[in-house]
Design an enzyme around this catalytic site. Structure first.
Site, short mmCIF file in Angstrom:
data_model
loop_
_atom_site.label_atom_id
_atom_site.label_comp_id
_atom_site.label_asym_id
_atom_site.label_seq_id
_atom_site.Cartn_x
_atom_site.Cartn_y
_atom_site.Cartn_z
N LYS A 128 0.82 -1.21 0.00
CA LYS A 128 0.00 0.00 0.00
C LYS A 128 0.86 1.26 0.00
O LYS A 128 0.58 2.21 -0.73
CB LYS A 128 -0.96 -0.03 1.19
CG LYS A 128 -2.00 -1.16 1.07
CD LYS A 128 -2.85 -1.26 2.29
CE LYS A 128 -3.93 -2.33 2.10
NZ LYS A 128 -3.38 -3.68 1.94
N LYS A 163 -8.11 1.21 5.91
CA LYS A 163 -7.61 -0.16 5.79
C LYS A 163 -6.26 -0.31 6.46
O LYS A 163 -5.47 0.64 6.53
CB LYS A 163 -7.54 -0.59 4.33
CG LYS A 163 -6.78 0.36 3.40
CD LYS A 163 -6.97 -0.06 1.94
CE LYS A 163 -6.38 0.95 0.97
NZ LYS A 163 -6.60 0.58 -0.44
N ARG A 213 -7.14 -5.33 -11.54
CA ARG A 213 -5.78 -5.82 -11.36
C ARG A 213 -5.07 -5.84 -12.71
O ARG A 213 -5.53 -6.49 -13.66
CB ARG A 213 -5.82 -7.23 -10.76
CG ARG A 213 -4.50 -8.02 -10.79
CD ARG A 213 -3.38 -7.38 -9.99
NE ARG A 213 -3.75 -7.08 -8.63
CZ ARG A 213 -3.75 -7.98 -7.63
NH1 ARG A 213 -3.40 -9.22 -7.86
NH2 ARG A 213 -4.06 -7.60 -6.40
N ARG A 228 -12.39 -6.51 -10.76
CA ARG A 228 -13.02 -7.29 -9.69
C ARG A 228 -14.17 -6.46 -9.13
O ARG A 228 -13.96 -5.48 -8.42
CB ARG A 228 -11.98 -7.65 -8.64
CG ARG A 228 -10.88 -8.54 -9.22
CD ARG A 228 -9.62 -8.54 -8.41
NE ARG A 228 -9.02 -7.21 -8.35
CZ ARG A 228 -7.97 -6.92 -7.59
NH1 ARG A 228 -7.42 -7.83 -6.84
NH2 ARG A 228 -7.48 -5.70 -7.59
N ARG A 236 -15.85 -3.70 -1.38
CA ARG A 236 -14.59 -4.36 -1.71
C ARG A 236 -14.76 -5.23 -2.96
O ARG A 236 -15.66 -6.07 -3.01
CB ARG A 236 -14.13 -5.24 -0.55
CG ARG A 236 -13.95 -4.48 0.76
CD ARG A 236 -13.68 -5.42 1.92
NE ARG A 236 -14.79 -6.35 2.12
CZ ARG A 236 -14.77 -7.39 2.95
NH1 ARG A 236 -13.67 -7.63 3.64
NH2 ARG A 236 -15.81 -8.17 3.08
N ASP A 276 -3.23 -2.33 -8.69
CA ASP A 276 -4.67 -2.23 -8.46
C ASP A 276 -5.13 -0.82 -8.81
O ASP A 276 -4.60 0.17 -8.30
CB ASP A 276 -5.00 -2.55 -7.00
CG ASP A 276 -4.84 -4.02 -6.69
OD1 ASP A 276 -4.67 -4.82 -7.63
OD2 ASP A 276 -4.88 -4.39 -5.50
N GLU A 284 -2.91 0.34 -5.08
CA GLU A 284 -1.91 -0.54 -4.47
C GLU A 284 -0.99 -1.10 -5.54
O GLU A 284 -1.35 -1.17 -6.72
CB GLU A 284 -2.57 -1.72 -3.73
CG GLU A 284 -3.39 -1.33 -2.52
CD GLU A 284 -3.90 -2.55 -1.75
OE1 GLU A 284 -3.32 -3.65 -1.89
OE2 GLU A 284 -4.89 -2.39 -1.01
N ASN A 286 0.96 -4.67 -5.78
CA ASN A 286 1.14 -5.97 -5.16
C ASN A 286 2.44 -6.61 -5.63
O ASN A 286 2.61 -6.87 -6.82
CB ASN A 286 -0.04 -6.88 -5.49
CG ASN A 286 -1.33 -6.41 -4.84
OD1 ASN A 286 -1.68 -6.87 -3.78
ND2 ASN A 286 -2.02 -5.48 -5.49
#
Length: 319
Positions: A128, A163, A213, A228, A236, A276, A284, A286
């Protein structure tokens, strides 16, 4: 005749994965397709002997069979230097055991093993916080532990997401709208009463169209991302939180976002990552165990694992 590439993997127990969704399995199937030899490890199998990286590792074979996708040989102790490449695919949380493993893997790297992703960068690049190195790409964001700072951010932006910095799969993610319902309790829980830093971001209504993603291999994006889309009543989009995955072509904005981060990814040895993106914004990066390969391969006729293995073979001079 050239010896086959020996690829090791550190992962969560392979018997417990979800066959149709697991990205690590897709990567291993791609490696096996190239005739590479596979070695299997879990986090606790790594250790250091007189400064050299070792592991308890087993021969692994994998199959495109939902009823039996792997076969393991007898585990034996061996130096990690026997590997050509090692995939670090242990899922978060990024806890003390994960941190220690990066030091062990760094020892293997110093002995000539190509570790994907680079251990130092796994330590340095919180998924993050790393995105915050590119503020031009991100929505309004605060990282803080003090309640008054978080409340001030809420007053300014009205609708926010809170978060933890070390979660995955949408765990511990809260939305607080303008009325501020339960904001105090959420701050107390996530910050452990002011002892832990958390991330707070302006809510992006584009989430209804999906948290996309984007997979990136050596700085180059796969041309489709997986949007997503949250289930009804959720904010979420994570598949682990019940979201549904729909492939879509990357937009010009997506390519621009990738172009902003790609030089840093390459510099840091982050060969396989997942960005993301919600709407126009990066949320984000990842770096530990990016997923969504299976869904994109299936929906778009891609072979992302094959692309990654081709790149690794090139790096090894075995292309």
């Amino acid at each position: 005749m050239n010896k086959p590439v020996v690829l090791g993997v550190v992962m969560d127990p392979i018997a417990d994965i979800t066959y149709k969704k697991d990205t690590t399995l897709a990567l291993l199937l791609a490696a096996r397709k190239r005739g590479w030899q596979l070695k299997y490890m879990e986090l606790g199998d790594l250790h250091l002997r007189q400064g050299k990286a070792w592991a308890r590792m087993a021969d692994l074979d994998v199959f495109a069979d939902p009823d039996g996708w792997f076969r393991l040989g007898e585990a034996e102790l061996a130096p990690l230097a026997e590997l050509d490449v090692l995939l670090m695919r242990k899922d978060p949380p990024f806890d003390h055991a994960f941190l220690t493993s990066t030091w062990l893997l760094e020892a293997a790297e110093q002995e000539g093993v190509l570790v994907v992703n680079k251990p130092q960068s796994l330590r340095d690049c919180n998924e993050k916080l790393f995105a915050q190195q590119f503020p031009q790409c991100c929505p309004p964001t605060l990282v803080a532990s003090r309640s008054e700072l978080i409340r001030e951010f809420h007053r300014e932006h009205q609708d926010i997401i809170l978060k933890p910095l070390d979660g995955m799969g949408g765990m511990g993610v809260f939305r607080v709208t303008a009325e501020g319902m339960n904001l105090g309790a959420i701050i107390e829980q996530l910050t452990d009463n002011g002892q832990r830093q958390i991330m707070v971001q302006k809510y992006l209504p584009e989430i209804v169209h999906g948290d996309t993603r984007i997979l990136v291999i050596n700085g180059e994006p796969v041309p489709y991302g997986l949007a997503r889309i949250p289930m009804a009543g959720e904010t979420r989009g994570n598949l682990a939180a019940g979201g549904s995955g729909v492939a879509r072509e990357l937009t010009d904005r997506d390519y621009w976002l990738v172009s902003q981060v790609a030089p840093a990814l390459k510099e840091k040895g982050l060969i396989f990552v997942g960005l993301d993106v919600i709407g126009d914004y990066l949320t984000e990066i990842n770096v530990t165990s990016p997923t969504c390969v299976r869904e994109l391969d299936q929906q778009c006729g891609l072979d992302i694992g094959g692309q990654l293995m081709a790149h690794l073979a090139e790096r090894l001079g075995r292309g």
